[in-house]
Design an enzyme around this catalytic site. Sequence first.
Site, PDB file in Angstrom:
ATOM      1  N   ASP A   1      41.225 -26.773 129.771  1.00 38.05           N
ATOM      2  CA  ASP A   1      42.107 -26.988 130.931  1.00 38.05           C
ATOM      3  C   ASP A   1      42.821 -28.328 130.887  1.00 38.05           C
ATOM      4  O   ASP A   1      43.393 -28.763 131.886  1.00 38.05           O
ATOM      5  CB  ASP A   1      41.310 -26.857 132.234  1.00 38.05           C
ATOM      6  CG  ASP A   1      40.151 -27.840 132.314  1.00 38.05           C
ATOM      7  OD1 ASP A   1      39.857 -28.518 131.308  1.00 38.05           O
ATOM      8  OD2 ASP A   1      39.530 -27.927 133.394  1.00 38.05           O
TER       9      ASP A   1
ATOM     10  N   GLU B   1      29.098 -38.181 127.244  1.00 41.91           N
ATOM     11  CA  GLU B   1      29.900 -39.019 126.348  1.00 41.91           C
ATOM     12  C   GLU B   1      29.144 -40.284 125.949  1.00 41.91           C
ATOM     13  O   GLU B   1      29.119 -40.667 124.779  1.00 41.91           O
ATOM     14  CB  GLU B   1      31.215 -39.416 127.040  1.00 41.91           C
ATOM     15  CG  GLU B   1      32.075 -38.247 127.470  1.00 41.91           C
ATOM     16  CD  GLU B   1      31.824 -37.806 128.902  1.00 41.91           C
ATOM     17  OE1 GLU B   1      32.708 -37.166 129.490  1.00 41.91           O
ATOM     18  OE2 GLU B   1      30.727 -38.103 129.429  1.00 41.91           O
TER      19      GLU B   1
END
Length: 436
Positions: free
Chosen positions: A262, A345
């Site tokens: 997206d 992350e």
Amino acid sequence: MPSAYYAPLDQPQTSSDDDEEEDIERHQQQQQNKRHQRRPKGAAPSIPFLKAHPHSPMAHLRGSSGVVGGRRRCLLPLLGALLFLIAFCYFTLGVDTRLALGLGGGGGASDDSDDGMHSLDGILSRALNETLHLCSEGLLDRRLYVQDKPMEQYGHLPIIYFVTPTYPRREQIPELTRLAHTLLHVPRLHWLVANDQEGCNMFMDMMLKKFGIPYTHLASPMPSNFRKAKPAPRGVANRRAALQWLRQRNLTNGILYFGDDDNTYDLRLFSEIRQTQRVSMFPVGFIADYGVSGPVVRKGKVVAFLDSWLAGRRWPVDMAGFAVNLEYMAQFPYVNMPYKPGFEEDRFLRSIGLRLDHIEPRGNNCTEILVWHTQTKNKKAAVVRLESEYLDGRSNLGALFRSLKIMGVASASDTEGPKALISKNGKAAAHSTILS
């Protein structure tokens, strides 16, 4: 089953200077020492093991019987053996094994991280031993031209392994279609699509094949014990499966990039990340309260980070805001991405030994936005009331709704949902009038 891992490179990793991060193992040991030294406010000071004051009530036990001395002589060797075993495990076991045993060493915790974070990492982290479900794969690039140039002119470029985690929903197929038409303009790219689904999606197989881009379609469902978590670690199993796929093939030449379905990508991004030597970073637009997340750069060097949610993360960056050279990543046999929402992350970058002076700023020294975190509002798949007797071959509606149902966009029902209106000359007509 042990995780497959890369063989280390011949050249050892060198240390940095002023901005060098603390050594992971030494820092974890210091954190453990600090925890041992802490005690509740007002508590009595700790007493050395079996060391009694001459005038203390324990002193009379040091009589001729030598009971205490004998116990100490028996316990000291056991204590020494226990300490040796702990030290041996800490310095010889891998990062993921130490996490599973609760021994710390999870990739270099930051100075301001707390003990609870370390213990939580130990619970949520897992070794990269994902079971891969390979649905389909197309290794041949069937595009003849990319950006008006024949494919053979791009043969010298390193391959970008573009990892896209995805999951079944109403917007899945249109978003993958939109992303595919961006990737069609990118030469030397392998698209790794990992779907959060138990079985393989045959419709997705056909769709990925028709684009002509080299691709791999994996079924990588989230483990069931994480599905009820709030928030759930969405996309982690997908990315871990892609990392496992890369490792099983011992791929050490190319660039790894995590690209959600997206997001919106500027084509210049791919030219920028293809130059990555270790880890490159760049700002991402539409992130949280600041509207942006990315590195702070001074004199061509990354010196800090701008992000509205710090949470003690050493690397407060978005998943779309960095790329990794596979040859550099191959130096670290315990690459990991834990099931810890918001910290995927940070923990991944710690697991590859990232240091501040390793980071290469891209996007004109991080002054340009080359990727946007555009998100689609998720809605439930529509259900419309349309009698099944009219979904035969007399019109296109039967084939249309079968396709929509496969994509998870909409379905027809005899009894549920609002009645599907069919109009002619601006007026609604009964299904039987039009379709019979």
